[in-house]
Design a protein around this motif. Structure first.
Motif: not given
Length: 196
Positions: A18-19, A72-77, A141-146
Motif C-alpha cells: 500500500l502506498r 485496514g492494518i496496513v492503511l492505519g500504519s 484495524a485502521v484505528s489501532y494501527a494508526a
C-alpha cells in the motif's frame, strides 16, 4: 515535503502493498480482489483527496475477512507513518456525510492513542463480495494501527450500500481535516507536547 508512506505486509493469509500520499488529489489504483471493497477505498481516497495505491493478494477463497482486516492494518500504519511527527496538523477531524437517505457521522483524533466506537447495523449480510460486518473490522484495524481515536455512527439510513459508502467517504473527509496543516500551529497541538 511530501507526506507519503509505503507499507508492505506479508502473512500466510495476505500479501499487501500500500502506498498513501496525504497531500494528493484523490487518485487511486486499487486491486484487493474484492470489488465492493475497492469501491469503498476509492470513495475514501477521492473524497479525502489522498493518493492511494493498494494491491492485496488474500485468501478470498475462504472469505473476505483477512484481506479487509489486514488492509485496514496496513492503511492505519501508512497513515501513522505519513503523518510523521504531526507538527502543524489540526489533529482533529469530523464530518457528517449524507448519501441519499443515509447520514453518517465520523469524528477522529490523531492522538497517538487508539480507541474505536462504532454504531451501525445493516439489514443484509453482504454488499457485493464484502460482508457488511467487515466495515467494523476494517475501521477497528485502521484505528489501532494508526493510533487514532475514531468514532463512526450511522445516524440513519436504509440502503446498506449507501450507509457503508457514506462511512468510507466521511472517514476520508474527517481524516483530510485532521492531517491538514494550519500555519497557526507551530508544534504539535497537545498540552503534552507530543502526539504518540
Amino acid at each position: 515535503m511530501s507526506r507519503t508512506a509505503q507499507v508492505q505486509r506479508d502473512t500466510k493469509e495476505t500479501q499487501i502493498t500500500l502506498r498513501l500520499e496525504l497531500d494528493g488529489t484523490g487518485k487511486s489504483s486499487l486491486d484487493t480482489g474484492i470489488g465492493f471493497f475497492d469501491h469503498m477505498l476509492d470513495g475514501f481516497a477521492r473524497h479525502g483527496l489522498f493518493d492511494l495505491e493498494v494491491v492485496c493478494r488474500g485468501d478470498t477463497q475462504i472469505d473476505c475477512h483477512h484481506s479487509i482486516e489486514d488492509t485496514g492494518i496496513v492503511l492505519g500504519s501508512a497513515i501513522r507513518e505519513a503523518a510523521g511527527d504531526k507538527k502543524g496538523i489540526r489533529r482533529y477531524g469530523y464530518f457528517i456525510l449524507p448519501m441519499d437517505e443515509a447520514l453518517v457521522l465520523c469524528a477522529l483524533d490523531l492522538s497517538g492513542r487508539p480507541y474505536f466506537v462504532y454504531d451501525a447495523s445493516f439489514s443484509g449480510a453482504r454488499c457485493g463480495e464484502m460482508d457488511t460486518q467487515m466495515a467494523r473490522e476494517f475501521f477497528y484495524a485502521v484505528s489501532y494501527a494508526a493510533g487514532m481515536n475514531l468514532h463512526i455512527k450511522v445516524l440513519y439510513g436504509e440502503n446498506d450500500h449507501h450507509m457503508m459508502e457514506a462511512m468510507f467517504k466521511a472517514f476520508g473527509k474527517a481524516l483530510d481535516m485532521a492531517v491538514s496543516m494550519d500555519e497557526r500551529i507551530t508544534d504539535v497541538l497537545s498540552t503534552k507536547g507530543v502526539l504518540s
